[in-house]
Enzyme design. Structure first.
Site, PDB file in Angstrom:
ATOM      1  N   HIS A 354       0.841  -1.233  -0.171  1.00  0.00           N
ATOM      2  CA  HIS A 354      -0.074   0.154  -0.018  1.00  0.00           C
ATOM      3  C   HIS A 354       0.667   1.279   0.100  1.00  0.00           C
ATOM      4  CE1 HIS A 354      -3.177  -2.975   0.579  1.00  0.00           C
ATOM      5  NE2 HIS A 354      -3.963  -2.212   0.020  1.00  0.00           N
ATOM      6  N   CYS A 667     -10.514  -2.273 -10.344  1.00  0.00           N
ATOM      7  CA  CYS A 667      -9.839  -0.978  -9.574  1.00  0.00           C
ATOM      8  C   CYS A 667      -8.459  -1.175  -9.127  1.00  0.00           C
ATOM      9  CB  CYS A 667     -10.737  -0.673  -8.320  1.00  0.00           C
ATOM     10  SG  CYS A 667     -11.065  -1.824  -7.218  1.00  0.00           S
TER      11      CYS A 667
HETATM   12  C1  PEP Z   1      -6.820  -4.700  -5.149  1.00  0.00           C
HETATM   13  O1  PEP Z   1      -6.622  -5.736  -4.322  1.00  0.00           O
HETATM   14  O2  PEP Z   1      -6.586  -4.678  -6.311  1.00  0.00           O
HETATM   15  C2  PEP Z   1      -7.298  -3.349  -4.402  1.00  0.00           C
HETATM   16  C3  PEP Z   1      -7.849  -2.290  -5.392  1.00  0.00           C
HETATM   17  O3  PEP Z   1      -7.482  -3.347  -3.092  1.00  0.00           O
HETATM   18  P1  PEP Z   1      -6.175  -2.991  -2.188  1.00  0.00           P
HETATM   19  O4  PEP Z   1      -5.003  -2.632  -3.198  1.00  0.00           O
HETATM   20  O5  PEP Z   1      -6.771  -1.764  -1.397  1.00  0.00           O
HETATM   21  O6  PEP Z   1      -6.079  -4.254  -1.450  1.00  0.00           O
END
Ligand code: PEP
Ligand code: MG
Length: 744
Positions: A354, A667
């Site tokens: 993240h 996403c």
């Molecule tokens: C994903 O897993 O692609 C997502 C958009 O969620 P995160 O990156 O917050 O886990």
């Protein structure tokens, strides 16, 4: 044996220089294996250089160099396997180097030192009598070499950095592309709250030190609180205000001072008071008071930092810097003043951690997985970060700096070109309209994130407002945050995801200790286990969304249908409660799930009966389909969303959703990458959600490609064997279209 191995590895790893480390290594290995000679050769520019020896002629160290193609040492490196000979002289590759005086030795065992597939050096043991080294001896040396490879490579890099003015190259993995030139700002690890109990000699002097440190701490906290005030992030600003109050005489500040008056050094005083109070607060029944322990810890660490590292004003450098740190977490980056952050380089963390996603959202070049970075002395040194290639240059020459400055100008010119079309709709050459949404929520203060040109917010991650707090935000606090998000989107749709903590997103006030956090208590699992928290969040979202149609709610990490049913029941409960108590007009929003857990790919028919849409989280879907931890730099190269297996899964999911009349969007980070975006559009994904930094570029690209061409490209891509071939194919296509600069 295990103890011997551990003693040697610890002694080598704790050495401060490569020279000392290698000397310790050869002498202790010689003793442990009871041989007559042990030497280490380090690979430098394709030559193996004798770098330490216990048994050969010492004056040859640094002077004897051999190409990989020569000698038995070269053979071990070249073949990448051990060479174990009873009599080395009988081997055709034997080469005598008179300088090393090895005539007396016959038995020979060489083991390559390999780190991440690359040979770093070779360790050799020799003995006068002709005998084959035993299997056990060979295994011992191989274990030692494997365990020490990382430390030796790190010390080698450190040695290069310290040699004056020499430009050094570190290699890591690109986490957010771009180039940055600035000085290094090395942020050490956490300061331990457990300081030794030391009596002070001069109480007045010590009191003055403490007062000065608390003063600086107050200033630093004040600056942070003002910044969040300016960004209208009142919740975060109020945390810092509360911390400031704790420094008062009537509060912890007074307690620290009293402890110094009792004769303790300032550091000991802060530590003693903090630990005492933390214990008391943790023992309290009241959950609110229990949580205050984390404020005490936080403040204690801040004051200790001012006592121990007084020159460094926490997170407030005076000009833009490249942040160098072991591991950047999302909170650290969210707190770092944005205009002061030129680049980020970390030892740990993968490309889809993240922190890396946040760096991309901020448009800040970032490299992760640069080993031994913190042990190299690079604080304050000039750095060039060429993040697109994962390269970090320390103390580059003026010629290199000016070359990179021109590259930066060229990139800025390209970005201006893309930005000019940002407000134009994303319509492909064949007239197909693609909706481009924004991934938001990783920054505090949303207003600045809503770009003109985005069709709405495709993913609002609610974790970060939670992570920046000292406790779970209350219902009304959450309503306020969500209302801000919705109003920042000015009428455009917003997909709000319920809490997805766990994995690499811990809440400071809700620690979760697990061996496999990405397979553990994450996302919806945690929410369903804590309905009291989940209901508060759902009610807050419903109230913020109130009567409009702007809001959709998204459930993260769903792995079975039961979780959907339970979550829907809670949503219904929250809705009924609100209709009765607050506002009878509150509408039920659209509801969807993240497609992140592979099993859900095979139950889309059932999913379609329950929810309105799915949003593909390609980051986690890739992680779980490939069994590659998205956060682990050791396996970063295996984390590949272009793996044809992943592409086929994404394609099939899109087709299945069409068949079951289930709305689908994506996403994950793949949607914001030029190559990813065109493959996804080719698969029929017409709603892509991405970071702010990618929006203009992807819009520019999609306006210049046609569906027909892309269909052919996709068919070819899906038939290839690996991700590398897929990327090469797409690159070739972009080159033919005159669009390849989009990849820079
Ligand atoms: C994903 O897993 O692609 C997502 C958009 O969620 P995160 O990156 O917050 O886990
Ligand atoms: Mg995810």
């Amino acid at each position: 044996m295990l103890n011997t191995l551990r003693d040697i590895t610890q002694a080598v790893a704790s050495a401060h220089s490569l020279e000392t480390a290698l000397e310790v290594l050869v002498s202790s290995t010689k003793a442990a294996m009871e041989t007559q000679c042990c030497s280490v050769y380090i690979l430098e520019q394709q030559e193996l250089v004798l770098s330490a020896t216990d048994g050969l002629e010492k004056s040859a160290v640094g002077r004897v160099r051999m190409p990989l193609t020569q000698g038995l040492v070269g053979l071990a490196a070249e073949r990448e396997e051990a060479v174990n000979l009873a009599d080395a002289r009988l081997h055709p590759r034997f080469k005598l180097f008179p300088e090393v005086a090895e005539e007396e030795y016959r038995a020979f065992l060489a083991v390559p030192i390999i780190y991440q597939k690359a040979v770093v050096g070779v360790i050799v043991v020799q003995q006068a009598s002709a005998r084959q080294f035993s299997e056990g001896e060979e295994a011992f040396l191989m274990t030692l070499a494997a365990q020490l490879a990382m430390a030796i490579r790190g010390l080698k890099q450190k040695a290069q950095v310290s040699s004056l003015h020499q430009q050094i190259l570190f290699q890591g993995t690109s986490a957010s592309s771009g180039i940055a030139i600035a000085h290094a700002f090395v942020l050490g690890g956490e300061i331990s709250l457990e300081q030794p109990d030391i009596r002070c000699e001069d109480i007045v002097l010590e009191s003055n030190r403490l007062v000065a440190a608390m003063g600086r701490c107050k200033e630093a906290i004040g600056a942070l609180s003002q910044r969040f005030d300016r960004e209208q992030d009142e919740e975060v600003a109020s945390i810092f205000n509360a911390l400031q109050l704790l420094l008062d005489d009537a509060s912890l500040g007074g307690e620290y001072a009293r402890e110094v008056l009792l004769g303790w050094e300032a550091e000991s005083a802060v530590s003693r008071v903090s630990l005492r109070y933390i214990q008391q607060f943790l023992a309290m029944e009241d959950p609110y008071l229990k949580e205050r322990a984390s404020d005490i810890r936080d403040l204690g660490q801040k004051v200790l930092r001012q006592l121990i590292e007084p020159e460094r004003l926490e997170l407030e450098p005076d000009k833009p810097v490249i942040l160098v740190t072991k591991e950047a977490d999302a909170t650290m980056l969210a707190e770092f003043p944005r205009q002061k952050l030129a680049g980020i380089v970390t030892e740990l963390g993968g490309v889809n951690s993240h922190a890396a996603i946040l760096a991309r959202a901020l448009g800040v070049p970032a490299i992760t997985g640069v080993e031994q970075l913190l042990s190299a002395d690079i604080d304050q040194k000039l750095l060039v970060v060429n993040a697109s290639r994962g390269q970090l240059m320390v103390s580059p020459s003026p010629a290199i700096v000016s070359e990179y400055r021109s590259l930066i100008s060229a990139q800025k010119a390209l970005q201006r070109q893309y930005a000019q079309e940002l407000t134009l709709p994303s319509v492909m050459l064949d007239g197909k309209r693609i909706r481009l949404y924004l991934n938001a929520g990783l920054l505090s203060g949303v207003a600045s994130e809503i770009a003109e040109g985005a069709d709405g917010i495709g993913l609002y991650r609610t974790e970060i407002p939670f992570m920046l707090q000292q406790r779970f935000p209350s219902e009304s606090e959450q309503v306020k945050v969500y209302q801000q998000v919705l109003s920042a989107a000015s009428g455009r749709p917003v997909v709000m995801r319920t809490l997805d903590v766990g994995g690499d997103k811990p809440l400071p006030y809700f620690p979760i200790k697990e061996d496999n956090p990405f397979l553990g208590w994450r996302g919806i699992r945690l929410s369903l286990d804590h309905p009291e928290l989940f209901l508060v969040q759902l009610r807050a979202m419903l109230q913020a969304g109130a009567e409009g149609k702007q809001l959709s709610i998204l459930l993260p990490m769903v792995s079975n249908l039961d979780e959907i049913d339970q979550a829907l029941a809670y949503l219904e409960q929250a809705h009924v409660e609100l209709k009765n108590d607050v506002n009878s007009n509150i509408k039920m929003p659209r509801i969807g799930i993240m497609l992140e857990v592979p099993a859900m790919l095979y139950q889309l028919d059932e999913v379609a009966k329950r929810v309105d849409f799915v949003s593909v989280g390609s980051n986690d879907l890739t992680q779980y389909l490939l069994a590659v931890d998205r956060n682990n730099p050791r396996v970063s190269s295996l984390f590949d969303s272009y793996h044809p297996g992943i592409l086929r899964a994404l394609h099939q999911a899109r087709l299945d959703c069409e068949y079951h009349h289930l709305d689908i969007s994506i996403c994950g980070e793949l949607a914001g990458e030029p190559m990813g975006a065109i493959l996804l559009v080719a698969m029929g994904y017409h709603q892509l959600s991405m970071n702010q930094g990618s929006l203009a570029r992807i819009n520019y690209l999609l306006r210049r490609v046609s569906g027909e061409d892309l269909a052919q490209l996709l068919a070819q891509a899906l038939s290839l064997s690996n991700g590398f071939q897929v990327r090469e194919l797409v690159k070739e296509y972009l080159t033919l279209q005159g669009l390849v600069t989009i990849l820079n």
